[in-house]
Write an enzyme that holds these catalytic residues in place. Structure first.
Site, mmCIF file in Angstrom:
data_model
loop_
_atom_site.group_PDB
_atom_site.id
_atom_site.type_symbol
_atom_site.label_atom_id
_atom_site.label_comp_id
_atom_site.label_asym_id
_atom_site.label_seq_id
_atom_site.Cartn_x
_atom_site.Cartn_y
_atom_site.Cartn_z
ATOM 1 N N ARG A 167 0.831 -1.208 0.000
ATOM 2 C CA ARG A 167 0.000 0.000 0.000
ATOM 3 C C ARG A 167 0.870 1.265 0.000
ATOM 4 N NH1 ARG A 167 -3.736 0.796 5.372
ATOM 5 N NH2 ARG A 167 -3.995 3.021 5.267
ATOM 6 N N ASN A 209 2.533 2.833 14.480
ATOM 7 C CA ASN A 209 1.568 1.834 13.998
ATOM 8 C C ASN A 209 1.610 1.606 12.487
ATOM 9 O OD1 ASN A 209 0.355 4.339 13.586
ATOM 10 N ND2 ASN A 209 -1.702 3.552 13.882
ATOM 11 N N TYR A 210 2.058 2.608 11.736
ATOM 12 C CA TYR A 210 2.291 2.435 10.293
ATOM 13 C C TYR A 210 3.623 3.110 9.974
ATOM 14 C CZ TYR A 210 -2.559 0.967 9.449
ATOM 15 O OH TYR A 210 -3.749 0.288 9.432
ATOM 16 N N THR A 221 10.733 4.854 17.166
ATOM 17 C CA THR A 221 11.720 3.857 17.587
ATOM 18 C C THR A 221 11.229 2.453 17.241
ATOM 19 O OG1 THR A 221 12.633 5.290 19.253
ATOM 20 C CG2 THR A 221 12.945 2.941 19.604
ATOM 21 N N ASP A 240 13.131 17.167 20.492
ATOM 22 C CA ASP A 240 13.068 18.623 20.640
ATOM 23 C C ASP A 240 14.118 19.306 19.773
ATOM 24 O OD1 ASP A 240 11.046 18.288 22.374
ATOM 25 O OD2 ASP A 240 12.128 18.902 24.181
ATOM 26 N N GLY A 250 0.930 11.219 15.287
ATOM 27 C CA GLY A 250 1.151 10.536 16.555
ATOM 28 C C GLY A 250 0.129 10.993 17.578
ATOM 29 N N GLU A 300 -1.452 15.116 12.521
ATOM 30 C CA GLU A 300 -2.502 14.087 12.520
ATOM 31 C C GLU A 300 -2.373 13.416 13.880
ATOM 32 O OE1 GLU A 300 -2.455 12.510 7.948
ATOM 33 O OE2 GLU A 300 -0.974 11.719 9.308
ATOM 34 N N ARG A 313 -5.018 1.503 15.603
ATOM 35 C CA ARG A 313 -5.168 2.303 14.376
ATOM 36 C C ARG A 313 -5.847 3.606 14.770
ATOM 37 N NH1 ARG A 313 -9.195 -0.739 11.718
ATOM 38 N NH2 ARG A 313 -9.026 0.574 9.890
ATOM 39 N N CYS A 314 -5.388 4.708 14.158
ATOM 40 C CA CYS A 314 -6.024 5.971 14.512
ATOM 41 C C CYS A 314 -7.480 5.936 14.096
ATOM 42 C CB CYS A 314 -5.303 7.142 13.860
ATOM 43 S SG CYS A 314 -5.423 7.165 12.092
ATOM 44 N N THR A 315 -7.776 5.151 13.053
ATOM 45 C CA THR A 315 -9.137 5.068 12.529
ATOM 46 C C THR A 315 -9.959 3.984 13.220
ATOM 47 O OG1 THR A 315 -8.201 3.651 10.845
ATOM 48 C CG2 THR A 315 -8.599 5.931 10.213
ATOM 49 N N GLU A 372 -8.087 7.177 24.696
ATOM 50 C CA GLU A 372 -7.814 6.289 23.555
ATOM 51 C C GLU A 372 -6.948 5.124 24.052
ATOM 52 O OE1 GLU A 372 -4.947 8.009 20.857
ATOM 53 O OE2 GLU A 372 -5.866 7.049 19.125
#
Ligand SMILES: NC(=O)C1=CN([C@@H]2O[C@H](COP(=O)(O)OP(=O)(O)OC[C@H]3O[C@@H](n4cnc5c(N)ncnc54)[C@H](OP(=O)(O)O)[C@@H]3O)[C@@H](O)[C@H]2O)C=CC1
Ligand SMILES: O=C(O)[C@H](O)COP(=O)(O)O
Length: 432
Positions: A116, A169-170, A195, A230, A245, A264, A297-299, A391
C-alpha cells in the site's frame, strides 16, 4: 531477510545505520537504541542514537539538495518516485518481516502495509504532476480603484526542508505519506522514524536510495523521540513539520515556532448504532473496526454508542465474533497480537481497571500475558469512566448505551478528539 542482500549496507554488525548525505553511516555517539520485540520482549534490533552534530549536518545537506531538486522538472521527480515505489514493492518481504518483529503487525497486514505504501508513492507522483502543474491567473480589478491593467500569475513553490515524524503503527505507510508529497512538491525531507518501526523505515528509505534520489535530499536520523525530538523540531533548518502521533504533537506545536505544521493526532472514533441498523453488519464492522491490528489504528472504532433497544443483541453478536478471533504471535498471522510496548499494555490495563472499579460489565474475562491482551468488550460504560474518553490504542472496546441519537452525538462532540466517527443507521460517515 532484513539487513541482507540489497539491504546489507544498512546494517553495521548488529546495529542499523542512519542515512545522511546519500550514505549509510554509524553515529559518532557510539550509542544505540534497542528495539524490543513486542512478542518476545527481547531486543530484536538496534539503531544509532544520532548526535545533535549529525542532525546539523543532515539539515545542511537537506538545504543544499533542496535547491537543485526544486529546479528538477516535475516529470523527472515523478519518475524517480515511481521507481522508488516499484523497488519498495519488490522488497515487500524483508520490510514486512521488520514490521512483524518490531511492532507485532500480523504477517499479512505487514505485507499489505508495504504494498500500500508503494501504491501511495505512485499515486502521489501522479496527483503531484497534476496539482503542481496548475497555476492561477489573477486580475487586478476586483478591488475599487483598480483597473484591469495588472496581471498576476501564481503557482505552488516548495517550502524547503520538511521534517517528517510518523508513529509506530504504520512506520512505513505513514512515513511515505509524508515523503511522497514533500518530494514531488520539490522539498527535501528529513525523517525521524518511530523507535518501534525504525528498522522497517530504514529499509524503506534504502528503496529511495536505490531509486537514485540526489544525495542529501532524503535523510533518516534515528534516536529516541524523547532525546532527539526537541532538537529536531526546534531546529532552525526545518521549514515545515509533518507529524503523526499522539499528544506529542501538541507539545511540538508549542515549541516549533513559525513553521507550517501538519498534525494528525489521536482519536476516539465513535460508532453510533441506531435501532434500524443491520445488526449483523454492525457487529462485523465493530469487530473489524475496533480490533484489527489489536485496536492500534487511529481510525479504529474506539467507543460504541448503542441505542438501548438493540444493545443486548449487538453486544451478543459482537461477543460471538470476538470468541472466534485468533490471539497470538504476529508470525502466525493472528488477529490479536501483542501491543507495541509494555508501557502501552500497562496503560490499557489502567483503563480497564478503572472501568472495573466504576462498575463496567466485562463481556469477557480480562486476560493479559506480557504485551498480549485478549480482546475485551466493556458494556455499560458510563461517562465517569476514563475509557469513555481516552484512547486505549489496544484491543479493548467500551460500549455506552444511549436513549437517543442526540445523546450519542453529544458524547462525540464532548470529546477532546476529532478524527472519524461512524453512524451505522445508514452508511453515513462524519469526518471531523
Ligand atoms: N491522525 C492520524 O492520522 C493518526 C494518528 N495516530 C496516533 O498516534 C498515536 C500512536 O502512535 P505513537 O507512535 O504512540 O505516538 P507518539 O506521539 O508517542 O509518537 C509519535 C512519534 O513522535 C516521536 N516523538 C516522541 N517524542 C518526541 C518529541 N519530543 N519530539 C518529536 N518527536 C517525538 C516518536 O518517536 P519515538 O518512537 O522514538 O518515541 C514517534 O516517532 C495514537 O494516538 C494514534 O491515534 C496514529 C496514526 C494515524
Ligand atoms: O494510522 C492509521 O491508523 C492509519 O492511517 C489508518 O489506516 P487504516 O484505517 O487503513 O488502517
Amino acid at each position: 531477510m532484513a539487513g541482507t542482500g540489497v539491504f546489507a549496507d544498512v546494517l553495521d554488525g548488529e546495529v542499523y545505520k542512519y542515512y545522511a548525505d546519500g550514505e549509510w553511516r554509524a553515529s559518532a555517539s557510539g550509542k544505540t537504541v534497542a528495539i524490543v520485540n513486542p512478542t518476545t520482549r527481547q531486543t530484536q534490533y538496534r539503531v544509532q542514537a544520532c548526535t545533535q552534530e549529525e542532525v546539523n549536518k543532515v539539515m545542511d545537506a537537506a538545504k543544499v539538495a533542496q535547491k537543485s531538486w526544486a529546479r528538477t522538472p516535475l516529470w523527472k521527480r515523478a519518475e524517480l518516485l515511481h521507481k522508488a515505489a516499484a523497488i519498495l514493492k519488490e522488497h515487500k518481504t524483508p520490510i514486512a518481516e521488520c514490521l512483524v518483529k518490531e511492532i507485532a503487525k500480523p504477517a499479512k497486514d505487514a505485507v499489505s502495509e508495504v504494498v500500500r505504501s508503494g501504491d501511495l508513492v505512485s499515486y502521489t507522483a501522479e496527483e503531484g504532476v497534476r496539482i503542481l502543474g496548475e497555476g492561477k491567473l489573477l486580475v487586478s480589478d476586483s478591488f475599487p480603484g483598480n483597473e484591469r491593467n495588472k496581471y498576476c500569475l501564481s503557482s505552488k513553490v516548495p517550502l524547503g526542508v520538511v521534517l517528517a515524524i510518523p508513529p509506530f503503527n504504520y512506520p512505513v505507510n505513514l512515513a511515505v505519506s509524508k515523503i511522497g508529497p514533500a518530494l514531488i512538491a520539490g522539498n527535501s525531507l528529513v525523517l525521524k522514524p518511530p523507535t518501534q518501526g525504525a528498522v522497517a523505515a530504514l529499509h524503506m528509505v534504502h528503496c529511495f536510495h536505490l531509486a537514485g534520489f540526489p544525495k542529501g535530499l532524503i535523510s533518516c536520523v534515528t534516536g529516541k523521540g524523547s532525546e532527539i525530538g526537541d532538537f529536531l523540531t526546534m531546529h532552525p533548518g526545518v521549514n515545515c513539520i509533518s507529524f503523526t502521533g499522539g499528544d506529542t504533537g501538541i507539545a511540538i506545536s508549542k515549541k516549533a515556532g513559525m513553521v507550517p505544521l501538519q498534525m494528525e493526532l489521536g482519536g476516539k472514533d465513535a460508532c453510533i448504532v441506531l435501532e434500524d441498523a443491520d445488526l449483523d453488519l454492525v457487529a462485523a464492522n465493530v469487530v473489524k473496526g475496533g480490533f484489527s491490528y489489536s485496536g492500534q489504528r487511529c481510525t479504529a472504532v474506539k467507543v460504541v454508542l448503542i441505542m438501548e433497544a438493540v444493545a443486548d443483541t449487538v453486544v451478543e453478536k459482537v461477543n460471538a465474533k470476538l470468541a472466534k478471533l485468533k490471539v497470538g504471535p504476529p508470525e502466525d498471522d493472528c488477529d490479536i497480537t501483542p501491543v507495541v510496548t509494555e508501557s502501552s499494555a500497562n496503560f490499557i490495563e489502567g483503563l480497564v481497571m478503572d472501568a472495573k472499579e466504576k462498575g463496567a460489565t466485562f463481556c469477557q474475562e480480562y486476560r493479559r500475558e506480557g504485551n498480549l491482551i485478549w480482546p475485551l468488550l466493556l458494556d455499560h460504560v458510563r461517562p465517569d469512566m476514563r475509557i469513555a474518553w481516552e484512547e486505549p490504542f489496544g484491543p479493548v472496546l467500551p460500549v455506552i448505551r444511549i436513549n437517543s441519537v442526540e445523546e450519542g452525538i453529544h458524547h462525540c462532540n464532548a470529546s477532546n478528539f476529532g478524527l472519524q466517527d461512524v453512524c451505522s443507521q445508514e452508511t453515513s460517515t462524519r469526518q471531523s
